[in-house]
Design an enzyme around this catalytic site. Sequence first.
Site, PDB file in Angstrom:
ATOM      1  N   ARG A  52       0.880  -1.186   0.000  1.00 49.12           N
ATOM      2  CA  ARG A  52       0.000   0.000   0.000  1.00 49.12           C
ATOM      3  C   ARG A  52       0.901   1.214   0.000  1.00 49.12           C
ATOM      4  NH1 ARG A  52      -2.420   4.152  -0.056  1.00 49.12           N
ATOM      5  NH2 ARG A  52      -4.579   4.533   0.609  1.00 49.12           N
TER       6      ARG A  52
ATOM      7  N   GLU B  35     -11.361   5.336  -5.300  1.00 48.00           N
ATOM      8  CA  GLU B  35     -11.636   3.901  -5.311  1.00 48.00           C
ATOM      9  C   GLU B  35     -12.148   3.430  -6.667  1.00 48.00           C
ATOM     10  OE1 GLU B  35     -10.927   1.980  -2.893  1.00 48.00           O
ATOM     11  OE2 GLU B  35     -10.617   3.390  -1.245  1.00 48.00           O
TER      12      GLU B  35
ATOM     13  N   ARG C  30      -0.737  -5.364   4.790  1.00 56.59           N
ATOM     14  CA  ARG C  30       0.009  -4.949   3.615  1.00 56.59           C
ATOM     15  C   ARG C  30       1.235  -4.142   4.015  1.00 56.59           C
ATOM     16  NH1 ARG C  30      -4.951  -2.068   0.556  1.00 56.59           N
ATOM     17  NH2 ARG C  30      -4.850  -0.936   2.536  1.00 56.59           N
TER      18      ARG C  30
END
Length: 339
Positions: free
Chosen positions: A88, A96, A155
């Site tokens: 990330r 998004e 992540r």
Amino acid sequence: MQFPVRAVALSLLLVLAGCAGGAVPTDDGRMPTGTETLTPTATGASTPVDAPPAATPKPDAVEAEVIDVVDGDTIDVRLPNGSEDTVRLLGVDTPEVHAENDPAEFPGVPDTEAGRDCLRSWGERASEHAKDELTGKTVTLSFDANEPRRGYFGRLLAYVHVDGESFNYGLLTRGLARRYDDSGFEYRDRYGAAEDAARANGVGLWGACATEEPETATETPVAVADGGAPLRIETIHADAAGDDRENLNDEYLTFGNAGTEPIDLSGWTVSDEADHTYTFPEGTEIGPNETLTLHTGSGEDGDGDRYWGQRSPVWNNGGDTVIVRNASGSVVVERSYDG
């Protein structure tokens, strides 16, 4: 802000673990399933910076191959030991594409169906940009002293560098992302300034989706190339870190081309109110949606960077005016700022 002792201790352990090239724990201190070992690059000297032009090279950086792009701010990588992981991007948030967008997160974008649709389209553009720039590339990942190595979903949280430049920072200057505000990352102020400049100049999603005028005054873009490509003054970084006189390359201007045609800057000049003048050398060009940074100090000119060669600061911390003239001497863009 004060941090709990446990959090400070945990952060210290995470940093030490990263520097040692050991396994990377999750943000709650647990080791992930299929623990991997991240091997740092050979030396800090070759590690790219995180936001032009200031960031101490990070000795804990690692190289990785990008094997997939999830969206504009999330990628899948293969690490040197063959293990795969999800990264990330630190400090940025693109619209998004796999979930609903919240226009409230993007200042000036109306909370309407049209606003959400516009954000979705720019999320798709950010994803395509990431695919074009990163897929199949070997990139450098570096980490932030203020943030854990891993986020809530396990992540990796990292700055991604490709071809010597910060991909995270470039998302902001291209108007493809906002600064991620729920984080105290190291380059928060720089990223905020980059977002502010993109908003003020209507770059990318800010020009397409936002309907409210930004609070800061901006210059009027002027068509300077075939196709009406506007040259924009995207960032004025007058106050270098520390003593300005000892950090001249952290005093800089960033110019951008928001159009679809290259802008040839050969013979163009940049001046301040005191008539200090820099002339762009022959062959200087900014491609569509690209940026060029003019540093006050000395260095080797290269893609995306030019060096004025001054021995003292040019831009007043308390306020000044940036004036750009074309090769004929006509003013094409002008922008004033306050300290």
